[in-house]
Every structure is written in structure tokens, then in C-alpha cells.
Design an enzyme around this catalytic site. Structure first.
Site, PDB file in Angstrom:
ATOM      1  N   GLY A  34       0.412  -1.331  -0.114  1.00  0.00           N
ATOM      2  CA  GLY A  34       0.196  -0.092  -0.087  1.00  0.00           C
ATOM      3  C   GLY A  34       1.231   1.057   0.267  1.00  0.00           C
ATOM      4  O   GLY A  34       1.855   0.888  -0.105  1.00  0.00           O
ATOM      5  N   LEU A  36       0.267   3.875  -1.701  1.00  0.00           N
ATOM      6  CA  LEU A  36       0.495   3.316  -3.432  1.00  0.00           C
ATOM      7  C   LEU A  36       1.152   4.870  -4.120  1.00  0.00           C
ATOM      8  O   LEU A  36       1.071   5.980  -3.617  1.00  0.00           O
ATOM      9  CB  LEU A  36      -0.901   2.821  -4.262  1.00  0.00           C
ATOM     10  CG  LEU A  36      -1.258   2.284  -3.366  1.00  0.00           C
ATOM     11  CD1 LEU A  36      -2.266   1.454  -3.854  1.00  0.00           C
ATOM     12  CD2 LEU A  36       0.156   0.733  -3.526  1.00  0.00           C
ATOM     13  N   HIS A  37       1.852   4.966  -4.989  1.00  0.00           N
ATOM     14  CA  HIS A  37       2.725   5.803  -5.956  1.00  0.00           C
ATOM     15  C   HIS A  37       2.389   5.374  -7.052  1.00  0.00           C
ATOM     16  O   HIS A  37       1.702   3.934  -7.539  1.00  0.00           O
ATOM     17  CB  HIS A  37       3.672   6.284  -5.396  1.00  0.00           C
ATOM     18  CG  HIS A  37       4.801   5.363  -4.862  1.00  0.00           C
ATOM     19  ND1 HIS A  37       5.465   4.161  -6.761  1.00  0.00           N
ATOM     20  CD2 HIS A  37       5.883   4.517  -4.394  1.00  0.00           C
ATOM     21  CE1 HIS A  37       6.104   3.481  -6.323  1.00  0.00           C
ATOM     22  NE2 HIS A  37       5.991   3.132  -4.891  1.00  0.00           N
ATOM     23  N   HIS A  40       3.485   1.608  -8.464  1.00  0.00           N
ATOM     24  CA  HIS A  40       2.716   0.943  -8.164  1.00  0.00           C
ATOM     25  C   HIS A  40       1.813   0.539  -9.711  1.00  0.00           C
ATOM     26  O   HIS A  40       1.216  -0.562  -9.955  1.00  0.00           O
ATOM     27  CB  HIS A  40       2.597   0.375  -6.338  1.00  0.00           C
ATOM     28  CG  HIS A  40       2.379   0.964  -5.735  1.00  0.00           C
ATOM     29  ND1 HIS A  40       2.989   1.836  -4.980  1.00  0.00           N
ATOM     30  CD2 HIS A  40       3.264  -0.401  -4.961  1.00  0.00           C
ATOM     31  CE1 HIS A  40       3.538   0.786  -3.688  1.00  0.00           C
ATOM     32  NE2 HIS A  40       4.495   0.082  -4.381  1.00  0.00           N
ATOM     33  N   LYS A 152      13.147  -1.694  -8.924  1.00  0.00           N
ATOM     34  CA  LYS A 152      13.586  -0.493  -7.337  1.00  0.00           C
ATOM     35  C   LYS A 152      13.892  -1.949  -6.431  1.00  0.00           C
ATOM     36  O   LYS A 152      14.986  -1.223  -5.907  1.00  0.00           O
ATOM     37  CB  LYS A 152      12.678   0.478  -7.159  1.00  0.00           C
ATOM     38  CG  LYS A 152      12.962   1.442  -6.900  1.00  0.00           C
ATOM     39  CD  LYS A 152      13.517   2.539  -5.031  1.00  0.00           C
ATOM     40  CE  LYS A 152      11.801   1.562  -4.203  1.00  0.00           C
ATOM     41  NZ  LYS A 152      12.149   1.722  -2.597  1.00  0.00           N
ATOM     42  N   GLN A 156      15.068  -7.666  -4.198  1.00  0.00           N
ATOM     43  CA  GLN A 156      14.196  -8.946  -3.764  1.00  0.00           C
ATOM     44  C   GLN A 156      13.569  -9.463  -5.590  1.00  0.00           C
ATOM     45  O   GLN A 156      12.881 -10.299  -4.933  1.00  0.00           O
ATOM     46  CB  GLN A 156      12.944  -7.439  -3.313  1.00  0.00           C
ATOM     47  CG  GLN A 156      11.499  -7.728  -3.163  1.00  0.00           C
ATOM     48  CD  GLN A 156       9.854  -7.008  -2.801  1.00  0.00           C
ATOM     49  OE1 GLN A 156      10.188  -6.951  -1.486  1.00  0.00           O
ATOM     50  NE2 GLN A 156       9.546  -6.802  -3.150  1.00  0.00           N
ATOM     51  N   MET A 187      10.525   6.456  -6.936  1.00  0.00           N
ATOM     52  CA  MET A 187       9.518   6.353  -6.158  1.00  0.00           C
ATOM     53  C   MET A 187       9.587   5.439  -5.403  1.00  0.00           C
ATOM     54  O   MET A 187       9.953   4.483  -5.279  1.00  0.00           O
ATOM     55  CB  MET A 187       8.292   6.606  -7.664  1.00  0.00           C
ATOM     56  CG  MET A 187       8.178   7.528  -8.688  1.00  0.00           C
ATOM     57  SD  MET A 187       6.331   7.749  -9.286  1.00  0.00           S
ATOM     58  CE  MET A 187       6.859   9.302 -10.191  1.00  0.00           C
ATOM     59  N   ARG A 190       7.892   5.263   0.893  1.00  0.00           N
ATOM     60  CA  ARG A 190       8.797   5.960   2.099  1.00  0.00           C
ATOM     61  C   ARG A 190       9.481   7.457   2.197  1.00  0.00           C
ATOM     62  O   ARG A 190       9.873   7.726   2.188  1.00  0.00           O
ATOM     63  CB  ARG A 190      10.233   5.344   2.666  1.00  0.00           C
ATOM     64  CG  ARG A 190       9.581   3.634   3.081  1.00  0.00           C
ATOM     65  CD  ARG A 190      11.246   2.953   3.935  1.00  0.00           C
ATOM     66  NE  ARG A 190      10.513   2.152   4.148  1.00  0.00           N
ATOM     67  CZ  ARG A 190      10.741   0.597   4.240  1.00  0.00           C
ATOM     68  NH1 ARG A 190      10.807   0.234   2.490  1.00  0.00           N
ATOM     69  NH2 ARG A 190       9.970  -0.309   5.073  1.00  0.00           N
TER      70      ARG A 190
END
Ligand code: PAF
Length: 287
Positions: A34, A36-37, A40, A152, A156, A187, A190
Site C-alpha cells: 500500500g 501507493l504511488h 505501483h 527499484k 527482492q 518513487m 517511504r
């Protein structure tokens, strides 16, 4: 266009996804925490290009946060997030509770070795175990045909790709480009923690990465260690920035490189106050 559906339990999710599958839909999945920007939302757009039904999850996963990290203060602007999902054309949003995901007695973990030893895996012990465990659960719950992740979070994305391969999951893991603000800052959810002062210097992270890329094109140095040192110095010059790591690694194996050979990932993490920012670029040295 059909209205966006939401599910808060695994049972509701399964019913809605199996309904979509019965009608022959290819299922795309975008897992998020969540806040979101546009980054996403770009994953949703990519998923919609290739899939008929897009499932989006919002779950701030306690298992991937260390004891002194930002789990409790992680932003949870649910209504704004749902609006963005609706506008992007998401078909189904899954918003489970912590109890739904980790019922009493939960005791299984999924861990990818090797790829998680350096970069963020070194600075955030246990983080990737939390990520792979929750993503494996989400994959089992949603059973998508394809999952969309951002570059980004380069490590992961590679770790999840490896997990899917090693565990023979019939899921295509698609890695999508990093979206940046106009001044180059990657983006991130955080970024909203940053003070005005911190926000004004944060683009220097990407600037440092771009300067390194220019230097590589000019073949300024022989060894990766020298490029790394140049970038380290640039990042250390960011006012009030504390460098966590700067690494030059093979973009597939994440092994540290002595020479700038092949497809190279330059990955950095830096703290501005309490906010830890990560960024990376990939350089194809043979291009
Ligand atoms: O990148 C994130 O938002 C999270 O790590 C993920 C993949 C949703 C797992 O919690």
C-alpha cells in the site's frame, strides 16, 4: 467496466479468483504494502497489458520488518489507495489482516539462500525471509499466471524470481522499470517520510548513479572498486546522509564484481534521518 471488488479473507479471494478463472481469464498479480504511488500503478498497467483480470494485494507484512524498523509507522492510506486502484482498473483488491495471514500457530518460513546474503539481506537480517514467506503465501492464495514487481527493489525481484523457479511455481515473475520523480528520485512509499530538506537532497542518490554510468562509458577506471569508491564519496557528500551500502554486482547472481563485466547492477542504500532509501541502475557493459 465491472466494479472493482475487494476481499479481506482468503476464502473470499479464492471464490472471486476462481470465478474469473472459470471464465478463462489470465490472472495478473501485483503484491504491495500500500501507500501507493505511480510506480505501483505502472505495475498494474503492465499487468493489464498481458492479463484479463488483475489482483492487487495491500498488506503491510510484519514478518519482513526488523524490530527497530518502521512497521508501526508505515503509511496506511487505504481509502486513497483504493481510489488509485479503481482508477487504474484493478479488478480485485485483497486486503487481509495480520491474523488472516498469520493465524495462531503459524510456523512455516520460505527462505532463498545465497542471493539474500549481501546488499539489503546483509543490512536487514531476516527481511527477505519475511518477503519470500508472505509472497509464497500470496502466490498460493491468488494462484496468478503472472506477478509484477518493480526493479527499484532489485534484490527482492531476483529473490522472488528465484523462489518461483526453485519451487516450480507456474507463475511468470515480471520485473518492471523503476519510476522516478522529475528530479530523478526513485518513487517509493517511504519518500513521504522525508522532510523538505531531506527531499531536496534525495535526488543526489540517482545523480551519483548516473555519474558512475557516465564514467563507465568513458572507461575511467580499471577496477569496480575504484568506481565504487567514487560513488561512495559522492553519496557520503549528501548532507546528513548515512550510506548503508554501495555495491557493484553481477545483475543476475548479485556476486561482487572485480571488473565492470557483463550486465552490472549498481545498488545503493542510504539513510536520510530515519528514512532508508534504496536505488539501483543496471549497466550493460558490452553494449
Ligand atoms: O515490495 C513490497 O511492497 C513488499 O516487499 C512485498 C513484495 C509486497 C511483500 O510484502
Amino acid at each position: 467496466m465491472a466494479e472493482m471488488q475487494t476481499a479481506t479473507t482468503i476464502e473470499q479471494l479464492r471464490t472471486l479468483v476462481s470465478c474469473a478463472k472459470k471464465s478463462g481469464s489470465k490472472i495478473g498479480f501485483v503484491p504491495t504494502m500500500g501507500a501507493l504511488h505511480e510506480g505501483h500503478i505502472s505495475l498494474v498497467h503492465e499487468a493489464k497489458k498481458h492479463c484479463d483480470f488483475v489482483v492487487f494485494s495491500i498488506f503491510v507484512n510484519p514478518m519482513q520488518f526488523g524490530p527497530n524498523e518502521d512497521f508501526h509507522r508505515y503509511p496506511r492510506p487505504l481509502q486513497d489507495d483504493l481510489k488509485l486502484c479503481t482508477d487504474a482498473g484493478v479488478n480485485l483488491v485483497f486486503i487481509p489482516s495480520v491474523e488472516e495471514m498469520y493465524p495462531t500457530g503459524f510456523s512455516t518460513v520460505v527462505e532463498v539462500n545465497g542471493l539474500t546474503n549481501n546488499l539489503c539481506g546483509k543490512s536487514r537480517p531476516g527481511h527477505f525471509k519475511g518477503v519470500t514467506t508472505v509472497v509464497m503465501k500470496l502466490f498460493g492464495q491468488v494462484q496468478p499466471d503472472a506477478a509484477y514487481l518493480g526493479q527499484k527493489d532489485a534484490q527482492q525481484a531476483l529473490v522472488i524470481k528465484r523462489m518461483a523457479r526453485d519451487l516450480d511455481l507456474p507463475i511468470e515473475v515480471v520485473i518492471c522499470p523503476t519510476l522516478r520523480e522529475a528530479d530523478g528520485l526513485a518513487m517509493s512509499s517511504r519518500n513521504r517520510y522525508l522532510s523538505n530538506e531531506q527531499r531536496s537532497v534525495a535526488p543526489l542518490i540517482y545523480k551519483g548513479l548516473c555519474l558512475l554510468k557516465e564514467d563507465v562509458a568513458l572507461r575511467k577506471h580499471e577496477s569496480s572498486a575504484q568506481y565504487r569508491l567514487d560513488l561512495l564519496k559522492r553519496l557520503e557528500a549528501i548532507p546528513n546522509g548515512v550510506v548503508d551500502y554501495v555495491e557493484i554486482v553481477n545483475a543476475d547472481s548479485l556476486e561482487v564484481l572485480e571488473k565492470m563485466n557483463g550486465i552490472v547492477l549498481i545498488a545503493v542504500a542510504l539513510k536520510l534521518g530515519n528514512t532508508r532509501l534504496i536505488d539501483n541502475i543496471i549497466i550493460n557493459t558490452s553494449a
